[in-house]
Write an enzyme that holds these catalytic residues in place. Structure first.
Site, PDB file in Angstrom:
ATOM      1  N   SER A 132       1.079  -1.270  -8.917  1.00 25.88           N
ATOM      2  CA  SER A 132       1.233  -0.719  -7.569  1.00 25.88           C
ATOM      3  C   SER A 132      -0.087  -0.683  -6.810  1.00 25.88           C
ATOM      4  O   SER A 132      -1.140  -0.368  -7.375  1.00 25.88           O
ATOM      5  CB  SER A 132       1.790   0.701  -7.645  1.00 25.88           C
ATOM      6  OG  SER A 132       3.110   0.705  -8.107  1.00 25.88           O
TER       7      SER A 132
ATOM      8  N   ASP B 155       4.652   2.445   2.836  1.00 29.43           N
ATOM      9  CA  ASP B 155       3.939   2.606   1.560  1.00 29.43           C
ATOM     10  C   ASP B 155       2.554   1.954   1.638  1.00 29.43           C
ATOM     11  O   ASP B 155       2.303   0.900   1.052  1.00 29.43           O
ATOM     12  CB  ASP B 155       4.772   2.001   0.430  1.00 29.43           C
ATOM     13  CG  ASP B 155       4.258   2.387  -0.945  1.00 29.43           C
ATOM     14  OD1 ASP B 155       3.449   3.327  -1.036  1.00 29.43           O
ATOM     15  OD2 ASP B 155       4.673   1.735  -1.929  1.00 29.43           O
TER      16      ASP B 155
ATOM     17  N   HIS C  91       2.208   5.470  -2.389  1.00 27.40           N
ATOM     18  CA  HIS C  91       2.806   6.216  -3.501  1.00 27.40           C
ATOM     19  C   HIS C  91       1.831   6.426  -4.651  1.00 27.40           C
ATOM     20  O   HIS C  91       2.042   7.306  -5.495  1.00 27.40           O
ATOM     21  CB  HIS C  91       4.111   5.555  -3.982  1.00 27.40           C
ATOM     22  CG  HIS C  91       3.949   4.329  -4.803  1.00 27.40           C
ATOM     23  ND1 HIS C  91       4.008   3.055  -4.282  1.00 27.40           N
ATOM     24  CD2 HIS C  91       3.749   4.175  -6.134  1.00 27.40           C
ATOM     25  CE1 HIS C  91       3.865   2.168  -5.257  1.00 27.40           C
ATOM     26  NE2 HIS C  91       3.700   2.821  -6.384  1.00 27.40           N
TER      27      HIS C  91
END
Length: 265
Positions: free
Chosen positions: A214, A121, A73
């Site tokens: 992230s 992901d 992402h």
């Protein structure tokens, strides 16, 4: 150029404070060389993003001298390039490399389900060959047997990233880390719904990672192997005790090897 990059990093952290939950909550300051496998990543400019979101700050892990593992992402919006910061807890002291969009390899089945709930992901970035030093090193991938033996509820793990130390705090430019523990996957399913290829990590004492971290690593504390990638958590708040979802690296070993040639040890 270095001054520009430092200003850009500072702006990204400040933007993160007004966006959503882009920090490690209540972490500890990392020492130089404590996480030599961790890199900072700035993706952008992105083709499909609003002006204020053209650049995205993430983390990543060095798995060989030519490959970095991160979250898929982080690569959304067709970023033109990614800047990679190696070897320092402070980005202004880091070694910087820039690679183009063609070097970013996102998992072909990556998708968003709802509310930042992701599937598959995981992404890889091919880099110029980097020289390893005491502050720039790879981290081993786990083997399938590690999943059966070591990755279990209660297992101690560590994650790290850049950002504010507490919710509502001022942005900082020093790397932070946090000690957490593996939870049962049912703990995340009850919060976020059905999951696949994921690890669930408990948060307590207001300590957690959040979306600004992230792509960063989840590492077994006692074995120093990369078992997870920061994927997503609740948008309600980093320090409220909700579990965090990480991509389960073991679930993607075949894909990682097929793209990069890097094998588990």
């Amino acid at each position: 150029m270095v001054i520009f990059l430092c200003l850009l990093v500072a702006q990204l952290f400040i933007a993160g404070e007004s966006n959503q939950l882009q920090r490690i909550a209540n972490g500890e300051l990392a020492k130089e060389g404590q996480f030599p496998y961790l890199v900072g990543l700035i993706f952008g400019p992105r083709d499909f993003a609003s002006p204020e979101d053209r650049y995205l700050l993430c983390g990543g892990s060095i798995i060989s001298n030519e490959w970095i593992l991160t979250a898929a992402h982080c690569t959304t919006g067709r970023p033109k390039e990614v800047k990679i910061f190696y070897g320092s807890t402070q980005k202004e002291n880091a070694k910087v490399e820039t690679v183009q969009r063609s070097n970013i390899h996102r998992h072909p089945r990556y998708r968003i389900i709802f509310n930042n709930n992701y599937r598959h992901d995981v992404a890889l970035i091919r880099t110029p060959a980097v020289k390893f030093t005491d502050r720039i090193q790879r981290i081993p991938l786990p083997s399938p047997r590690d999943g059966r033996r070591s990755i279990r509820p209660g297992q101690s793990v560590i994650s790290a990233g850049w950002g504010a130390e507490i919710i509502g705090g001022d942005s900082v430019d020093r790397l932070n880390w946090v000690a957490l523990e593996i939870g049962d996957i049912s703990e995340c399913v009850s919060t976020y719904g059905k999951l696949k290829g994921a690890l669930c990590v408990r948060t307590d004492k207001k300590r957690s990672t959040c979306s600004g971290d992230s792509g960063g690593p989840l590492v077994l504390e006692d074995e120093q192997k990369l078992v997870g990638i920061v994927s997503f958590g609740t948008i309600k708040g980093c320090d409220l005790g909700y579990p965090v979802v990480y991509t389960d690296v073991i679930s993607y070993l075949d894909w990682i090897e097929s793209v990069s040639g890097v094998k588990p040890e």
